[in-house]
Design a protein around this motif. Sequence first.
Motif, PDB file in Angstrom:
ATOM      1  N   TRP A   1       0.737  -1.172  -0.192  1.00 47.74           N
ATOM      2  CA  TRP A   1      -0.026   0.055  -0.128  1.00 47.74           C
ATOM      3  C   TRP A   1       1.010   1.357  -0.135  1.00 47.74           C
ATOM      4  N   LEU A   2       1.895   1.161   0.786  1.00 42.88           N
ATOM      5  CA  LEU A   2       2.813   2.493   1.068  1.00 42.88           C
ATOM      6  C   LEU A   2       3.616   2.646  -0.354  1.00 42.88           C
ATOM      7  N   ASP A   3       4.010   1.647  -0.905  1.00 43.05           N
ATOM      8  CA  ASP A   3       4.717   1.978  -2.120  1.00 43.05           C
ATOM      9  C   ASP A   3       3.830   2.281  -3.201  1.00 43.05           C
ATOM     10  N   HIS A   4       2.670   1.890  -3.463  1.00 40.41           N
ATOM     11  CA  HIS A   4       1.852   2.299  -4.483  1.00 40.41           C
ATOM     12  C   HIS A   4       1.457   3.639  -4.398  1.00 40.41           C
ATOM     13  N   VAL A   5       0.848   3.939  -3.018  1.00 43.28           N
ATOM     14  CA  VAL A   5       0.366   5.303  -2.931  1.00 43.28           C
ATOM     15  C   VAL A   5       1.158   6.288  -2.635  1.00 43.28           C
ATOM     16  N   THR A   6       2.466   6.310  -2.240  1.00 46.14           N
ATOM     17  CA  THR A   6       3.634   7.194  -2.230  1.00 46.14           C
ATOM     18  C   THR A   6       4.023   7.513  -3.634  1.00 46.14           C
ATOM     19  N   ALA A   7       4.275   6.135  -4.440  1.00 45.70           N
ATOM     20  CA  ALA A   7       4.398   6.182  -5.941  1.00 45.70           C
ATOM     21  C   ALA A   7       3.481   7.103  -6.710  1.00 45.70           C
ATOM     22  N   GLY A   8       2.198   7.154  -6.488  1.00 42.43           N
ATOM     23  CA  GLY A   8       1.120   8.068  -7.025  1.00 42.43           C
ATOM     24  C   GLY A   8       1.317   9.555  -6.766  1.00 42.43           C
ATOM     25  N   PHE A   9       1.603   9.775  -5.624  1.00 43.99           N
ATOM     26  CA  PHE A   9       1.792  11.253  -5.144  1.00 43.99           C
ATOM     27  C   PHE A   9       3.100  11.763  -5.828  1.00 43.99           C
ATOM     28  N   ILE A  10       4.133  10.912  -5.601  1.00 43.35           N
ATOM     29  CA  ILE A  10       5.423  11.465  -6.290  1.00 43.35           C
ATOM     30  C   ILE A  10       5.493  11.554  -7.801  1.00 43.35           C
ATOM     31  N   ASN A  11       4.623  10.783  -8.420  1.00 42.20           N
ATOM     32  CA  ASN A  11       4.623  11.001  -9.816  1.00 42.20           C
ATOM     33  C   ASN A  11       3.516  12.049 -10.409  1.00 42.20           C
ATOM     34  N   THR A  12       2.707  12.685  -9.460  1.00 41.83           N
ATOM     35  CA  THR A  12       1.407  13.538  -9.881  1.00 41.83           C
ATOM     36  C   THR A  12       1.848  14.668  -9.170  1.00 41.83           C
ATOM     37  N   VAL A  13       2.926  15.051  -8.532  1.00 43.56           N
ATOM     38  CA  VAL A  13       3.147  16.157  -7.491  1.00 43.56           C
ATOM     39  C   VAL A  13       2.953  17.439  -8.258  1.00 43.56           C
ATOM     40  N   SER A  14       3.162  17.714  -9.630  1.00 47.22           N
ATOM     41  CA  SER A  14       3.143  18.777 -10.329  1.00 47.22           C
ATOM     42  C   SER A  14       2.102  18.640 -11.098  1.00 47.22           C
ATOM     43  N   GLU A  15       1.168  17.763 -10.996  1.00 49.81           N
ATOM     44  CA  GLU A  15       0.138  17.578 -12.364  1.00 49.81           C
ATOM     45  C   GLU A  15      -1.194  17.966 -11.794  1.00 49.81           C
ATOM     46  N   LYS A  16      -2.128  18.324 -12.644  1.00 50.68           N
ATOM     47  CA  LYS A  16      -3.627  18.495 -12.074  1.00 50.68           C
ATOM     48  C   LYS A  16      -4.112  17.134 -11.570  1.00 50.68           C
ATOM     49  N   CYS A  17      -4.468  17.396 -10.259  1.00 52.79           N
ATOM     50  CA  CYS A  17      -4.785  15.919  -9.501  1.00 52.79           C
ATOM     51  C   CYS A  17      -5.825  16.160  -8.419  1.00 52.79           C
ATOM     52  N   VAL A  18      -6.816  15.182  -8.271  1.00 50.71           N
ATOM     53  CA  VAL A  18      -7.736  15.186  -7.215  1.00 50.71           C
ATOM     54  C   VAL A  18      -7.562  13.859  -6.587  1.00 50.71           C
ATOM     55  N   VAL A  19      -7.430  13.830  -4.941  1.00 48.57           N
ATOM     56  CA  VAL A  19      -7.527  12.849  -4.195  1.00 48.57           C
ATOM     57  C   VAL A  19      -8.826  12.144  -3.629  1.00 48.57           C
ATOM     58  N   VAL A  20      -9.274  11.067  -3.998  1.00 52.05           N
ATOM     59  CA  VAL A  20     -10.443  10.606  -3.377  1.00 52.05           C
ATOM     60  C   VAL A  20     -10.436   9.243  -2.501  1.00 52.05           C
ATOM     61  N   ASP A  21     -11.238   9.732  -1.399  1.00 47.42           N
ATOM     62  CA  ASP A  21     -11.289   8.228  -0.563  1.00 47.42           C
ATOM     63  C   ASP A  21     -12.312   7.428  -0.880  1.00 47.42           C
ATOM     64  N   TYR A  22     -11.825   6.059  -1.100  1.00 56.77           N
ATOM     65  CA  TYR A  22     -12.684   5.180  -1.412  1.00 56.77           C
ATOM     66  C   TYR A  22     -14.006   5.139  -0.611  1.00 56.77           C
ATOM     67  N   ASP A  23     -14.076   5.074   0.622  1.00 51.02           N
ATOM     68  CA  ASP A  23     -15.227   4.817   1.793  1.00 51.02           C
ATOM     69  C   ASP A  23     -15.985   5.910   1.596  1.00 51.02           C
ATOM     70  N   LEU A  24     -15.450   7.151   1.109  1.00 51.84           N
ATOM     71  CA  LEU A  24     -16.247   8.389   1.023  1.00 51.84           C
ATOM     72  C   LEU A  24     -16.934   8.411  -0.361  1.00 51.84           C
ATOM     73  N   MET A  25     -16.281   7.685  -1.383  1.00 56.86           N
ATOM     74  CA  MET A  25     -16.905   7.616  -2.629  1.00 56.86           C
ATOM     75  C   MET A  25     -18.228   6.576  -2.490  1.00 56.86           C
ATOM     76  N   MET A  26     -18.015   5.435  -1.716  1.00 55.54           N
ATOM     77  CA  MET A  26     -18.947   4.312  -1.640  1.00 55.54           C
ATOM     78  C   MET A  26     -20.024   5.054  -0.668  1.00 55.54           C
ATOM     79  N   HIS A  27     -19.933   5.771   0.192  1.00 55.30           N
ATOM     80  CA  HIS A  27     -20.967   6.586   1.274  1.00 55.30           C
ATOM     81  C   HIS A  27     -21.823   7.666   0.300  1.00 55.30           C
TER      82      HIS A  27
END
Length: 283
Positions: free
Chosen positions: A80-106
């Motif tokens: 989990w740490l490897d994938h999530v951190t890589a996601g932030f590292i590779n999009t740090v300067s891009e147009k991006c939005v973060v979504v929580d899975y549980d909030l999306m389902m709720h």
Amino acid sequence: LRNNGYLLRASELLRSKMDHSQIFGIKDPRLSKLAPFWKEVFVHNNLDVSYVLSIRNPLSVSESLSKRHNFDFERSYLLWLDHVTAGFINTVSEKCVVVDYDLMMHSPETELVRIADKLELQIDPVELEIFKNEFLDNELQHTVYQLKDLKLDDVTPPLVQDVYLKALDVATDRLKIEDVKFKNSIKKWSRELSQLKTALVFADKLETRLITTNHALAERDAQLAERDAQLAERENQIHAIYISRTWRVGAFLRRILLKIAPEGSRRKRIVLRVYRYFQSLVN
């Protein structure tokens, strides 16, 4: 990847997908790791790209991986740490939005409106209702854990808790993704993760060896089972032959008895003793 022709193949794939639409989305958990390659593909095709990073409570992810693949929680947390951190590292300067899975389902409508607003997209009301009522499947949300639950798990690495806490702040708009404080956190995570790389590589090698060993053991067990089946079949054949021979000898002796020893005669008693003697030999 570029030198093996994948850049061209990926470009052709995207163009074919966008022949009938100006907006196209790719969903794949491996994108967080393969983002450098795909970003080159996007630049090559002059595409306007936005990123949607989905996060989920690491405890829920670990629970799911444990049930599906029998992964240890420690391993799942690192994945989990490897994938999530890589996601932030590779999009740090891009147009991006973060979504929580549980909030999306709720609250799917609230989250979709939030995504559309941040990425400057329009929502089709009809498609929104289809998404809420037909696409989302609440049965897939087997577990719902809170942040405080994660802190109660003794094997959760502190770095995992820190990443999830700040990512959740961004997903709930308590912290902006372009905030300098958050970008500094990403740099910190990157440094700490790089220090864990040796351990992660070693763990991967051990996992590969374990898988190879398990496959070899499974193959050996299959061979032993096949050999046991063959031995059992041979024993059945030998037993059948033995029974058949016994029956034939017995029938032969019975025919002799009837011919040479009439019922009630002294000769029959003698022959009967001989018959029983031979019968004991074949049995």
